[in-house]
Design an enzyme around this catalytic site. Structure first.
Site, PDB file in Angstrom:
ATOM      1  N   LYS A 166       0.825  -1.211   0.000  1.00  0.00           N
ATOM      2  CA  LYS A 166       0.000   0.000   0.000  1.00  0.00           C
ATOM      3  C   LYS A 166       0.860   1.264   0.000  1.00  0.00           C
ATOM      4  O   LYS A 166       0.407   2.312  -0.440  1.00  0.00           O
ATOM      5  CB  LYS A 166      -0.935   0.026   1.216  1.00  0.00           C
ATOM      6  CG  LYS A 166      -1.881  -1.159   1.266  1.00  0.00           C
ATOM      7  CD  LYS A 166      -3.326  -0.763   1.099  1.00  0.00           C
ATOM      8  CE  LYS A 166      -4.219  -1.967   1.141  1.00  0.00           C
ATOM      9  NZ  LYS A 166      -5.214  -2.090   0.179  1.00  0.00           N
ATOM     10  N   LYS A 185      -4.290  -9.458  -7.268  1.00  0.00           N
ATOM     11  CA  LYS A 185      -5.509  -9.733  -6.505  1.00  0.00           C
ATOM     12  C   LYS A 185      -6.652  -8.791  -6.897  1.00  0.00           C
ATOM     13  O   LYS A 185      -6.417  -7.608  -7.152  1.00  0.00           O
ATOM     14  CB  LYS A 185      -5.163  -9.525  -5.018  1.00  0.00           C
ATOM     15  CG  LYS A 185      -6.241  -9.941  -4.056  1.00  0.00           C
ATOM     16  CD  LYS A 185      -5.880  -9.554  -2.630  1.00  0.00           C
ATOM     17  CE  LYS A 185      -6.565  -8.269  -2.238  1.00  0.00           C
ATOM     18  NZ  LYS A 185      -6.621  -7.981  -0.809  1.00  0.00           N
ATOM     19  N   LYS A 191     -10.680  -3.974  -3.721  1.00  0.00           N
ATOM     20  CA  LYS A 191     -11.630  -2.868  -3.870  1.00  0.00           C
ATOM     21  C   LYS A 191     -10.954  -1.508  -3.996  1.00  0.00           C
ATOM     22  O   LYS A 191     -11.499  -0.606  -4.603  1.00  0.00           O
ATOM     23  CB  LYS A 191     -12.675  -2.877  -2.756  1.00  0.00           C
ATOM     24  CG  LYS A 191     -12.153  -2.814  -1.338  1.00  0.00           C
ATOM     25  CD  LYS A 191     -13.326  -2.817  -0.365  1.00  0.00           C
ATOM     26  CE  LYS A 191     -13.165  -3.830   0.757  1.00  0.00           C
ATOM     27  NZ  LYS A 191     -11.993  -3.633   1.613  1.00  0.00           N
TER      28      LYS A 191
HETATM   29  N1  AQP Z   1      -9.362 -11.036  -4.044  1.00  0.00           N
HETATM   30  C1  AQP Z   1      -9.702 -11.612  -2.907  1.00  0.00           C
HETATM   31  N2  AQP Z   1      -9.892 -12.953  -2.851  1.00  0.00           N
HETATM   32  C2  AQP Z   1     -10.258 -13.560  -1.693  1.00  0.00           C
HETATM   33  N3  AQP Z   1     -10.456 -12.892  -0.526  1.00  0.00           N
HETATM   34  C3  AQP Z   1     -10.289 -11.552  -0.539  1.00  0.00           C
HETATM   35  N4  AQP Z   1     -10.413 -10.609   0.421  1.00  0.00           N
HETATM   36  C4  AQP Z   1     -10.140  -9.406  -0.104  1.00  0.00           C
HETATM   37  N5  AQP Z   1      -9.837  -9.523  -1.412  1.00  0.00           N
HETATM   38  C5  AQP Z   1      -9.910 -10.841  -1.712  1.00  0.00           C
HETATM   39  C6  AQP Z   1     -10.806 -10.897   1.804  1.00  0.00           C
HETATM   40  O1  AQP Z   1     -11.875 -10.019   2.131  1.00  0.00           O
HETATM   41  C7  AQP Z   1     -11.782  -9.645   3.504  1.00  0.00           C
HETATM   42  C8  AQP Z   1     -11.860  -8.147   3.567  1.00  0.00           C
HETATM   43  O2  AQP Z   1     -10.671  -7.577   3.746  1.00  0.00           O
HETATM   44  P1  AQP Z   1     -10.445  -6.042   3.984  1.00  0.00           P
HETATM   45  O3  AQP Z   1     -11.534  -5.223   3.488  1.00  0.00           O
HETATM   46  O4  AQP Z   1     -10.127  -5.829   5.424  1.00  0.00           O
HETATM   47  O5  AQP Z   1      -9.146  -5.720   3.186  1.00  0.00           O
HETATM   48  P2  AQP Z   1      -8.351  -6.425   2.098  1.00  0.00           P
HETATM   49  O6  AQP Z   1      -8.012  -7.803   2.433  1.00  0.00           O
HETATM   50  O7  AQP Z   1      -7.175  -5.512   1.858  1.00  0.00           O
HETATM   51  O8  AQP Z   1      -9.391  -6.392   0.904  1.00  0.00           O
HETATM   52  P3  AQP Z   1      -9.343  -5.471  -0.354  1.00  0.00           P
HETATM   53  O9  AQP Z   1     -10.607  -5.655  -1.115  1.00  0.00           O
HETATM   54  O10 AQP Z   1      -8.064  -5.673  -1.075  1.00  0.00           O
HETATM   55  O11 AQP Z   1      -9.396  -4.040   0.310  1.00  0.00           O
HETATM   56  P4  AQP Z   1      -8.461  -2.794   0.108  1.00  0.00           P
HETATM   57  O12 AQP Z   1      -8.345  -2.668  -1.378  1.00  0.00           O
HETATM   58  O13 AQP Z   1      -9.179  -1.667   0.751  1.00  0.00           O
HETATM   59  O14 AQP Z   1      -7.171  -3.086   0.786  1.00  0.00           O
HETATM   60  C9  AQP Z   1     -10.500 -10.260   4.045  1.00  0.00           C
HETATM   61  O15 AQP Z   1     -10.803 -11.457   4.727  1.00  0.00           O
HETATM   62  C10 AQP Z   1      -9.711 -10.524   2.800  1.00  0.00           C
HETATM   63  O16 AQP Z   1      -8.765 -11.542   2.976  1.00  0.00           O
END
Ligand code: AQP
Length: 331
Positions: A111, A195, A198
């Site tokens: 990040k 990956k 969002k």
């Molecule tokens: N691509 C993915 N495949 C499987 N699991 C996923 N998770 C996120 N992306 C995938 C799981 O969703 C949960 C939410 O996690 P989060 O919102 O705390 O942050 P993250 O893991 O960093 O998810 P994002 O979507 O990538 O958010 P941003 O972009 O804001 O950092 C977790 O259980 C994660 O593993």
């Protein structure tokens, strides 16, 4: 009875990755354990975010939780910021996690890689401290997460071991992560080597996309050389990703999904994957819309915060006593 805790950051439109990796599984735990599911709104502040966008994301996430089948009578659903104990325990735990280990966290490195040091907030660096507080506050035994969050549960285990060694083995409960066999890492449809995420939306399917868009995105997903529908992450990352999506939605193994698509051409294969995703998301979106319109998420969040506080305040008190803070009501 096992206590299960998990959460999602309201940082943007939720993706199919969040759904498959996290959301879809939360409800599976509510009949066998005591489930705490929160909206990680404080974590959403670790990168700049517009206030109105954030507030809407929080409403959406609450509605998504309910639409996914979480039953507020069984699961405690709440926002992180409505339980101040998260921030209070964070203030204590930050003294037991160290700069070196925090700077090695993959999420922090990813990040912050395109940011100047002068723009990186302390919250982004110290993210795992707050996440450790989130987990241990509820004496959670099991933390269901996608693959990218394993490292953060592991560092939580480190801090629990450190604290228990110093202040007694019953100070904090040691958590374990739980990862799905299939779908722990859904990849971007336009670049299956990164990956689906969002906050970096390329090749994402969003949970609020209309069905025509969902179909179009799947039909134009990057595929690989060759013509066989086969799971091979190295040489066929695009096909493997679509197979994973199909298997997760249909709740079958990768082998079963592969067997189903023997002899299929890529185009027909994609069409069936799209059918599966659309069938699942259509119903989900109808429920989501009802919940948003009726605002039924509001009493759920209020009640959830009150229930969460009962547990969180006890853990906080236990840690405050252990580290030597004076209990002014009971000295
Ligand atoms: N691509 C993915 N495949 C499987 N699991 C996923 N998770 C996120 N992306 C995938 C799981 O969703 C949960 C939410 O996690 P989060 O919102 O705390 O942050 P993250 O893991 O960093 O998810 P994002 O979507 O990538 O958010 P941003 O972009 O804001 O950092 C977790 O259980 C994660 O593993």
């Amino acid at each position: 009875m096992a206590r299960i805790l998990s959460g999602i950051k309201p940082t943007g439109n939720l993706t199919l990755g969040n759904y498959i990796g996290a959301l879809k599984h939360f409800k599976d735990f509510q009949d066998s354990g005591e489930v705490y599911i929160f909206i990680a709104d404080l974590h959403a502040l670790t990168l700049p975010i517009d206030p109105e966008f954030l507030r809407n994301n929080i409403r959406d996430l609450a509605a998504f939780y309910l639409a996914s089948g979480l039953d507020p009578k069984k699961a405690t659903i709440f926002t992180q910021s409505s339980v101040p104990e998260h921030a209070e325990l964070n203030a204590i735990l930050q003294n037991y996690l160290y700069m070196g280990e925090l700077s090695r966290m993959t999420q922090f490195k990813e990040k912050s890689k395109n940011m100047k040091d002068s723009a990186i907030g302390l919250g982004l660096f110290a993210y795992p401290v707050l996440m450790a507080a989130d987990i241990v506050l509820y004496d959670a035994d099991i933390v269901p997460v996608g693959e990218d969050q394993i490292q953060h549960v592991e560092i939580t285990r480190d801090v629990v071991n450190r604290i228990n060694k110093r202040y007694g083995k019953d100070t904090l409960v040691l958590p374990n992560y739980k990862i799905n066999k299939v779908g722990a890492r859904i990849m971007s449809l336009s670049d299956p080597t990164v990956k689906m995420s969002k906050s970096d939306p390329k090749g994402d399917i969003f949970l609020r996309d209309d069905m025509k868009t969902v179909r179009k995105k799947i039909m134009s997903a990057v595929t690989d050389l060759g013509s066989e529908v086969k799971y091979d992450k190295e040489n066929k990352p695009g096909i493997s990703n679509l197979l994973t999506i199909y298997a997760s939605i249909k709740e079958v193994s990768i082998e079963e999904a592969e067997a189903h698509f023997v002899g299929y051409r890529y185009g027909d294969f994609k069409r069936e994957v799209a059918d599966a995703v659309v069938a699942e998301l259509e119903l989900f979106q109808q429920r989501y819309q009802q919940i948003i319109d009726s605002k039924e998420y509001l009493p759920v969040l209020r009640e959830g915060a009150a229930r969460a506080k009962l547990i969180a305040s006890k853990t906080l008190k236990r840690v405050q006593n252990a580290v030597g803070l004076l209990d002014i009501d009971n000295d």
